[in-house]
Design a protein around this motif. Structure first.
Motif, PDB file in Angstrom:
ATOM      1  N   THR A 189       3.453  -3.104   2.985  1.00 28.44           N
ATOM      2  CA  THR A 189       2.032  -2.827   2.751  1.00 28.44           C
ATOM      3  C   THR A 189       1.156  -3.746   3.599  1.00 28.44           C
ATOM      4  O   THR A 189       0.077  -3.334   4.053  1.00 28.44           O
ATOM      5  CB  THR A 189       1.683  -2.999   1.260  1.00 28.44           C
ATOM      6  OG1 THR A 189       2.093  -4.307   0.817  1.00 28.44           O
ATOM      7  CG2 THR A 189       2.383  -1.938   0.426  1.00 28.44           C
TER       8      THR A 189
ATOM      9  N   LEU B   7      -2.265   4.713   2.679  1.00 26.37           N
ATOM     10  CA  LEU B   7      -1.033   4.745   1.883  1.00 26.37           C
ATOM     11  C   LEU B   7      -1.108   5.913   0.909  1.00 26.37           C
ATOM     12  O   LEU B   7      -1.865   5.885  -0.053  1.00 26.37           O
ATOM     13  CB  LEU B   7      -0.848   3.433   1.125  1.00 26.37           C
ATOM     14  CG  LEU B   7       0.366   3.356   0.194  1.00 26.37           C
ATOM     15  CD1 LEU B   7       1.664   3.541   0.976  1.00 26.37           C
ATOM     16  CD2 LEU B   7       0.387   2.036  -0.564  1.00 26.37           C
TER      17      LEU B   7
ATOM     18  N   ILE C 224       3.912   5.730  -3.134  1.00 25.61           N
ATOM     19  CA  ILE C 224       5.267   5.185  -3.197  1.00 25.61           C
ATOM     20  C   ILE C 224       6.118   6.156  -3.997  1.00 25.61           C
ATOM     21  O   ILE C 224       5.773   6.527  -5.124  1.00 25.61           O
ATOM     22  CB  ILE C 224       5.259   3.791  -3.831  1.00 25.61           C
ATOM     23  CG1 ILE C 224       4.505   2.817  -2.921  1.00 25.61           C
ATOM     24  CG2 ILE C 224       6.679   3.292  -4.079  1.00 25.61           C
ATOM     25  CD1 ILE C 224       4.327   1.441  -3.506  1.00 25.61           C
TER      26      ILE C 224
ATOM     27  N   VAL D 216       7.023  -1.246 -10.356  1.00 27.57           N
ATOM     28  CA  VAL D 216       6.329  -0.576  -9.255  1.00 27.57           C
ATOM     29  C   VAL D 216       5.026   0.042  -9.751  1.00 27.57           C
ATOM     30  O   VAL D 216       3.972  -0.090  -9.110  1.00 27.57           O
ATOM     31  CB  VAL D 216       7.237   0.492  -8.614  1.00 27.57           C
ATOM     32  CG1 VAL D 216       6.461   1.317  -7.595  1.00 27.57           C
ATOM     33  CG2 VAL D 216       8.440  -0.151  -7.959  1.00 27.57           C
TER      34      VAL D 216
ATOM     35  N   ALA E 143       2.477  -2.629 -10.411  1.00 24.44           N
ATOM     36  CA  ALA E 143       1.916  -3.252  -9.214  1.00 24.44           C
ATOM     37  C   ALA E 143       1.038  -2.312  -8.402  1.00 24.44           C
ATOM     38  O   ALA E 143       0.018  -2.728  -7.851  1.00 24.44           O
ATOM     39  CB  ALA E 143       3.051  -3.780  -8.335  1.00 24.44           C
ATOM     40  N   PHE E 144       1.411  -1.023  -8.338  1.00 30.66           N
ATOM     41  CA  PHE E 144       0.719  -0.105  -7.436  1.00 30.66           C
ATOM     42  C   PHE E 144      -0.045   0.996  -8.144  1.00 30.66           C
ATOM     43  O   PHE E 144      -0.751   1.766  -7.483  1.00 30.66           O
ATOM     44  CB  PHE E 144       1.721   0.501  -6.439  1.00 30.66           C
ATOM     45  CG  PHE E 144       2.324  -0.513  -5.516  1.00 30.66           C
ATOM     46  CD1 PHE E 144       1.656  -0.909  -4.366  1.00 30.66           C
ATOM     47  CD2 PHE E 144       3.550  -1.087  -5.796  1.00 30.66           C
ATOM     48  CE1 PHE E 144       2.207  -1.843  -3.509  1.00 30.66           C
ATOM     49  CE2 PHE E 144       4.110  -2.025  -4.947  1.00 30.66           C
ATOM     50  CZ  PHE E 144       3.440  -2.409  -3.802  1.00 30.66           C
TER      51      PHE E 144
ATOM     52  N   HIS F  56      -0.992   4.720  -6.928  1.00 29.32           N
ATOM     53  CA  HIS F  56      -0.364   4.932  -5.625  1.00 29.32           C
ATOM     54  C   HIS F  56       1.095   5.359  -5.782  1.00 29.32           C
ATOM     55  O   HIS F  56       1.728   5.752  -4.787  1.00 29.32           O
ATOM     56  CB  HIS F  56      -0.424   3.663  -4.778  1.00 29.32           C
ATOM     57  CG  HIS F  56      -1.731   3.469  -4.074  1.00 29.32           C
ATOM     58  ND1 HIS F  56      -2.246   4.374  -3.168  1.00 29.32           N
ATOM     59  CD2 HIS F  56      -2.649   2.478  -4.156  1.00 29.32           C
ATOM     60  CE1 HIS F  56      -3.396   3.948  -2.712  1.00 29.32           C
ATOM     61  NE2 HIS F  56      -3.678   2.795  -3.295  1.00 29.32           N
ATOM     62  N   VAL F  57       1.652   5.276  -6.983  1.00 27.61           N
ATOM     63  CA  VAL F  57       3.026   5.712  -7.229  1.00 27.61           C
ATOM     64  C   VAL F  57       3.011   7.198  -7.567  1.00 27.61           C
ATOM     65  O   VAL F  57       2.269   7.641  -8.436  1.00 27.61           O
ATOM     66  CB  VAL F  57       3.669   4.916  -8.380  1.00 27.61           C
ATOM     67  CG1 VAL F  57       5.109   5.364  -8.597  1.00 27.61           C
ATOM     68  CG2 VAL F  57       3.611   3.418  -8.097  1.00 27.61           C
TER      69      VAL F  57
END
Length: 364
Positions: free
Chosen positions: A270, A286, A289, A308, A311-312, A315-316
């Motif tokens: 990233t 981005l 993920i 994950v 944290a994101f 975006h996952v």
């Protein structure tokens, strides 16, 4: 966002998608009309969502909502709760991503870089199967094998060692047209720019070139109007070839194996994406993920996926790709899982991923 809520849409990050409840209330006649337009088939065959798949060509978009035992075992620690509460494998409410309608014209292409500096996380598998699923939905797709190992080419039944002209020649030889390198795949609407070990020389030769980071971007420019999506399978490193892919791309998808060592490298990736955006390609974003090789029967997989998501966040991708023996089988067969095992869990997962990618693209 009252307008979206009144239309039965739910915000997923920057994406507005129709919720499952709203989908259930969609007029049946309209649903039949959309499916008829997409498939050209007799709409009476789609009177119920429970109709069987015919000839492996038709897909029930609600299959995920009632998972079979294999799907439940690999993706949901509590399958009953998943069905009852519409909770996806990521622990978030699972939206409904509608079947995309047909397109009347193609291009300009959206370029997606499938990127992760760690090897063996599912980049090539995801490139092949996402591309095939998008082509199944009527989009024209170009796959770019940008890894000197040539795994993408092998996965589509091409022997890289027998190729005289590859993407390496397209990068390094002036006057060479992309049409001379393109190969048609067995999937209608999906083409390939193949690669072999020759591409490894490009990383050294490009060092002395002017604007070396934009070489791939210039090579792909003549093809942009012919395709809806260009998906680049990057090599497992953050070298000059990968920087070329990120400079050419509009979006990045990061396949992430649900394993601790794979998680450690995401922060570095990233950071690289941010540097490319600031210095070379301000359009780079981005996209998401993508959790791969997930098996909820192991505590480790569930913990990694939870980290994950923590944290994101949005975006996952909601879509999660589970472990199945079908994926290595398709590599041997040299074809996507959507044709090799059309009714399998893996094929359903990549079709859902294609719908999610389309929904994210159209939301912007």
């Amino acid at each position: 966002m009252p307008a979206r809520e009144s239309a039965g849409l739910e915000a997923v990050g920057s994406v507005a998608v129709r919720t499952f409840a709203a989908h259930q209330s969609i007029d049946t006649a309209r649903t039949r009309a959309v499916r008829h337009a997409a498939t050209g088939a007799d709409t009476d065959r789609f009177a119920d969502y429970d109709d069987d798949l015919t000839g492996g060509q038709l897909y029930d978009p609600d299959a995920e909502y009632e998972p079979d035992p294999e799907y439940a075992a690999t993706l949901a620690p509590d399958a009953a709760r998943q069905r009852r509460e519409r909770v996806g494998p990521t622990g978030r409410p699972l939206p409904y991503f509608p079947i995309p309608g047909p397109v009347s014209e193609h291009g300009p292409a959206t370029i997606i870089a499938m990127c992760n500096q760690k090897g063996g996380v599912g980049k090539t598998t995801s490139t092949i199967n996402l591309g095939a699923a998008l082509a199944e939905y009527g989009r024209r797709v170009l796959l770019v094998d940008f890894d000197p190992q040539g795994a993408l080419s092998v996965g589509l039944g091409v022997n890289p060692m027998e190729l005289d002209i590859t993407v390496y020649n397209l990068l390094m030889e002036r006057g060479l047209a992309a049409d001379e390198v393109l190969l048609k795949t067995a999937v209608p609407g999906m083409d390939l720019l193949p690669s072999n070990i020759d591409l490894s020389a490009a990383e050294v030769q490009l060092v002395s070139e002017v604007a070396r980071e934009s070489t791939l971007q210039r090579a792909l420019k003549p093809l942009m109007q012919d395709y809806d999506y260009v998906i680049i399978d990057c090599q497992p490193s953050l070298g000059l070839l990968t920087v070329n892919a990120l400079t050419a791309a509009h979006r990045v998808i990061v396949p992430l194996e649900c394993e601790f060592f794979a998680l450690r490298g995401v922060a570095l990736l990233t950071e690289t994406i941010e540097k490319v955006r600031e210095r070379l390609n301000p359009e780079l974003d981005l996209d998401g993920i993508l959790a791969t090789m997930y098996d909820s029967r192991t505590v480790h997989s569930r913990e990694v996926l939870a980290r994950v998501v923590e944290a994101f966040g949005e975006h996952v991708f909601h879509t999660v790709i589970g472990r199945t023996v079908r994926f290595p089988e398709t590599t041997v067969a040299g074809e996507p899982i959507t044709t090799y095992a059309s009714n399998s869990v893996g094929a359903a997962a990549y079709r859902q991923l294609a719908r999610e990618v389309l929904a994210r693209c159209h939301a912007e």
